[in-house]
Design a protein around this motif. Structure first.
Motif, PDB file in Angstrom:
ATOM      1  N   ASN A 109      12.188  53.763  48.316  1.00  0.00           N
ATOM      2  CA  ASN A 109      11.472  52.840  49.201  1.00  0.00           C
ATOM      3  C   ASN A 109      12.191  51.492  49.268  1.00  0.00           C
ATOM      4  O   ASN A 109      11.856  50.652  50.099  1.00  0.00           O
ATOM      5  CB  ASN A 109      10.055  52.568  48.682  1.00  0.00           C
ATOM      6  CG  ASN A 109       9.232  53.832  48.570  1.00  0.00           C
ATOM      7  OD1 ASN A 109       9.080  54.395  47.492  1.00  0.00           O
ATOM      8  ND2 ASN A 109       8.713  54.297  49.677  1.00  0.00           N
ATOM      9  N   ALA A 110      13.105  51.273  48.340  1.00  0.00           N
ATOM     10  CA  ALA A 110      13.808  49.988  48.246  1.00  0.00           C
ATOM     11  C   ALA A 110      15.063  50.198  47.411  1.00  0.00           C
ATOM     12  O   ALA A 110      15.184  51.207  46.705  1.00  0.00           O
ATOM     13  CB  ALA A 110      12.910  48.949  47.573  1.00  0.00           C
ATOM     14  N   VAL A 111      15.989  49.248  47.496  1.00  0.00           N
ATOM     15  CA  VAL A 111      17.177  49.311  46.634  1.00  0.00           C
ATOM     16  C   VAL A 111      17.244  48.056  45.777  1.00  0.00           C
ATOM     17  O   VAL A 111      16.711  47.014  46.145  1.00  0.00           O
ATOM     18  CB  VAL A 111      18.497  49.449  47.453  1.00  0.00           C
ATOM     19  CG1 VAL A 111      18.524  50.747  48.227  1.00  0.00           C
ATOM     20  CG2 VAL A 111      18.712  48.254  48.380  1.00  0.00           C
ATOM     21  N   LYS A 112      17.872  48.185  44.617  1.00  0.00           N
ATOM     22  CA  LYS A 112      18.104  47.020  43.741  1.00  0.00           C
ATOM     23  C   LYS A 112      19.596  46.743  43.704  1.00  0.00           C
ATOM     24  O   LYS A 112      20.403  47.686  43.579  1.00  0.00           O
ATOM     25  CB  LYS A 112      17.573  47.296  42.328  1.00  0.00           C
ATOM     26  CG  LYS A 112      17.894  46.155  41.348  1.00  0.00           C
ATOM     27  CD  LYS A 112      17.029  46.178  40.090  1.00  0.00           C
ATOM     28  CE  LYS A 112      17.438  47.235  39.077  1.00  0.00           C
ATOM     29  NZ  LYS A 112      18.806  47.093  38.564  1.00  0.00           N
ATOM     30  N   ILE A 113      19.926  45.456  43.819  1.00  0.00           N
ATOM     31  CA  ILE A 113      21.338  45.051  43.859  1.00  0.00           C
ATOM     32  C   ILE A 113      21.583  43.986  42.801  1.00  0.00           C
ATOM     33  O   ILE A 113      20.853  42.998  42.719  1.00  0.00           O
ATOM     34  CB  ILE A 113      21.706  44.508  45.264  1.00  0.00           C
ATOM     35  CG1 ILE A 113      21.547  45.633  46.300  1.00  0.00           C
ATOM     36  CG2 ILE A 113      23.118  43.928  45.284  1.00  0.00           C
ATOM     37  CD1 ILE A 113      21.884  45.229  47.721  1.00  0.00           C
ATOM     38  N   GLU A 114      22.609  44.177  41.989  1.00  0.00           N
ATOM     39  CA  GLU A 114      22.947  43.212  40.946  1.00  0.00           C
ATOM     40  C   GLU A 114      23.707  42.017  41.532  1.00  0.00           C
ATOM     41  O   GLU A 114      24.561  42.191  42.400  1.00  0.00           O
ATOM     42  CB  GLU A 114      23.812  43.880  39.868  1.00  0.00           C
ATOM     43  CG  GLU A 114      23.032  44.894  39.051  1.00  0.00           C
ATOM     44  CD  GLU A 114      23.801  45.417  37.844  1.00  0.00           C
ATOM     45  OE1 GLU A 114      24.868  44.855  37.505  1.00  0.00           O
ATOM     46  OE2 GLU A 114      23.321  46.388  37.236  1.00  0.00           O
ATOM     47  N   GLY A 115      23.407  40.819  40.976  1.00  0.00           N
ATOM     48  CA  GLY A 115      24.156  39.618  41.347  1.00  0.00           C
ATOM     49  C   GLY A 115      23.740  39.056  42.697  1.00  0.00           C
ATOM     50  O   GLY A 115      22.863  39.606  43.374  1.00  0.00           O
ATOM     51  N   ALA A 116      24.382  37.931  43.053  1.00  0.00           N
ATOM     52  CA  ALA A 116      24.033  37.263  44.319  1.00  0.00           C
ATOM     53  C   ALA A 116      25.291  36.700  44.982  1.00  0.00           C
ATOM     54  O   ALA A 116      25.601  37.051  46.131  1.00  0.00           O
ATOM     55  CB  ALA A 116      23.026  36.146  44.048  1.00  0.00           C
ATOM     56  N   GLU A 117      26.026  35.864  44.243  1.00  0.00           N
ATOM     57  CA  GLU A 117      27.161  35.153  44.820  1.00  0.00           C
ATOM     58  C   GLU A 117      28.179  36.135  45.397  1.00  0.00           C
ATOM     59  O   GLU A 117      28.585  37.085  44.726  1.00  0.00           O
ATOM     60  CB  GLU A 117      27.831  34.308  43.728  1.00  0.00           C
ATOM     61  CG  GLU A 117      28.748  33.257  44.296  1.00  0.00           C
ATOM     62  CD  GLU A 117      29.496  32.517  43.205  1.00  0.00           C
ATOM     63  OE1 GLU A 117      28.947  32.384  42.082  1.00  0.00           O
ATOM     64  OE2 GLU A 117      30.636  32.113  43.478  1.00  0.00           O
ATOM     65  N   GLY A 118      28.545  35.900  46.643  1.00  0.00           N
ATOM     66  CA  GLY A 118      29.572  36.737  47.272  1.00  0.00           C
ATOM     67  C   GLY A 118      29.021  37.904  48.067  1.00  0.00           C
ATOM     68  O   GLY A 118      29.751  38.515  48.840  1.00  0.00           O
ATOM     69  N   HIS A 119      27.730  38.233  47.876  1.00  0.00           N
ATOM     70  CA  HIS A 119      27.192  39.324  48.710  1.00  0.00           C
ATOM     71  C   HIS A 119      25.778  39.034  49.230  1.00  0.00           C
ATOM     72  O   HIS A 119      25.047  39.949  49.566  1.00  0.00           O
ATOM     73  CB  HIS A 119      27.280  40.688  47.993  1.00  0.00           C
ATOM     74  CG  HIS A 119      26.669  40.722  46.624  1.00  0.00           C
ATOM     75  ND1 HIS A 119      27.358  40.413  45.482  1.00  0.00           N
ATOM     76  CD2 HIS A 119      25.428  41.038  46.210  1.00  0.00           C
ATOM     77  CE1 HIS A 119      26.566  40.533  44.432  1.00  0.00           C
ATOM     78  NE2 HIS A 119      25.383  40.908  44.854  1.00  0.00           N
ATOM     79  N   LEU A 120      25.453  37.741  49.330  1.00  0.00           N
ATOM     80  CA  LEU A 120      24.140  37.377  49.892  1.00  0.00           C
ATOM     81  C   LEU A 120      24.013  37.836  51.341  1.00  0.00           C
ATOM     82  O   LEU A 120      22.953  38.278  51.782  1.00  0.00           O
ATOM     83  CB  LEU A 120      23.936  35.859  49.795  1.00  0.00           C
ATOM     84  CG  LEU A 120      23.518  35.357  48.403  1.00  0.00           C
ATOM     85  CD1 LEU A 120      23.682  33.853  48.299  1.00  0.00           C
ATOM     86  CD2 LEU A 120      22.085  35.773  48.067  1.00  0.00           C
ATOM     87  N   GLU A 121      25.128  37.741  52.074  1.00  0.00           N
ATOM     88  CA  GLU A 121      25.104  38.161  53.493  1.00  0.00           C
ATOM     89  C   GLU A 121      24.827  39.653  53.612  1.00  0.00           C
ATOM     90  O   GLU A 121      24.140  40.100  54.523  1.00  0.00           O
ATOM     91  CB  GLU A 121      26.479  37.880  54.120  1.00  0.00           C
ATOM     92  CG  GLU A 121      26.444  36.745  55.102  1.00  0.00           C
ATOM     93  CD  GLU A 121      27.741  36.677  55.874  1.00  0.00           C
ATOM     94  OE1 GLU A 121      28.049  37.640  56.601  1.00  0.00           O
ATOM     95  OE2 GLU A 121      28.452  35.672  55.704  1.00  0.00           O
TER      96      GLU A 121
END
Ligand code: KIV
Length: 270
Positions: A109-121
């Motif tokens: 129903n959803a995905v989890k993604i590690e980290g933020a910087e560099g892939h916020l877009e």
């Protein structure tokens, strides 16, 4: 929990959220009868079920395969979050969406993604495509080689500030919740206060909006794995070993199977 909007409701009601990992249909069917709020098909599957030393070894195929098994075992109602495996969200929007498509079609129903910087877009693009995203900060295990091991993050002021800023950036990008893994409890408390979405902690103290544990760890089935944050709710490894020893003894003592556990020609039931 059936839908993503409940995360916001629980945050507003200050109601703690329980989440556990699950990798297979058998344990998913046990979770289906439990009050646990959300199920994570974590990339820890690579370590727990496949024996790899870290989550870098989880692949899209592996995550897709286990997500589908969990969906079959748990039924249509439960809220399943599947981990984006190592590097998939760093290959650009098209590659990321290919991975998201496979995980969602497998039953997430959803995905989890590690980290933020560099892939916020990329995260914004996934959410803009209609897929809820959960963030994950602190000890992000896919970065184990950069961190030099699975160790507490956010000890120093600069690291702590970065985690807090990343959490705010993730909220602004539209994630519905953020996992905070192995950071000091005070920092997790600050981040939790600052965000309007729930934080889910693991090894990050009691102030988080919810807690997640690996199912095998909380059942005491991960022999020898006893980090400070882990509370076990069953002595699973001991009980399994005792059951296996009893089976072995009964087979060797010719006590299993009994007459009642055997068929004979002419008996009608099957
Ligand atoms: O993969 C996993 O099990 C996780 C949890 C520990 C949060 O990401």
């Amino acid at each position: 929990m059936k839908r993503v909007t409940e995360f916001a409701r629980f945050r507003n009601e200050a109601r703690p959220i329980s989440m556990v990992t699950c990798y297979d249909a058998w344990s998913a069917s046990l979770l289906a009868g439990s009050p646990i709020d959300a199920v994570l098909v974590g990339d820890s599957v690579a370590m727990v079920m496949h024996g790899y030393p870290d989550t870098v070894h989880a692949t899209v195929r592996m995550m897709e395969f286990h997500t589908a098994a969990v969906r079959r075992g748990i039924g249509g109602e439960a809220f399943i979050i599947a981990d984006m495996p190592f590097a998939e969200h760093r290959k650009g929007k098209v590659a990321a969406m290919r991975c998201v498509e496979r995980l969602m079609r497998a039953g997430a129903n959803a995905v989890k993604i590690e980290g933020a910087e560099g892939h916020l877009e990329v995260i914004e693009h996934i959410i803009g495509s209609g897929v809820p995203v959960m963030g994950h900060l602190g000890l992000t295990p896919q970065s184990v080689h950069l961190f030099g091991g699975h160790r507490l993050q956010g000890r120093g002021a600069a690291e702590a500030q970065k985690i807090e800023a990343d959490a705010v950036a993730l909220e602004e990008a539209g994630v519905f919740s953020v996992v905070l893994e192995c950071i000091p409890a005070e920092l997790a408390g600050r981040v939790t206060e600052r965000l309007n979405i729930p934080t889910i902690g693991i090894g990050s103290g009691a102030a988080c909006g919810g807690q997640v544990l690996v199912l095998q760890d909380l059942l005491g089935l991960s022999a020898g794995f006893r980090p400070r944050f882990l509370r076990t709710y069953l002595d699973g490894a001991e009980q399994v070993q005792a059951a296996l020893a009893r089976f072995d003894a009964e087979v060797k003592g010719r006590h299993y199977p009994s007459e009642k556990e055997s068929w004979h020609a002419g008996i009608q039931d099957d």
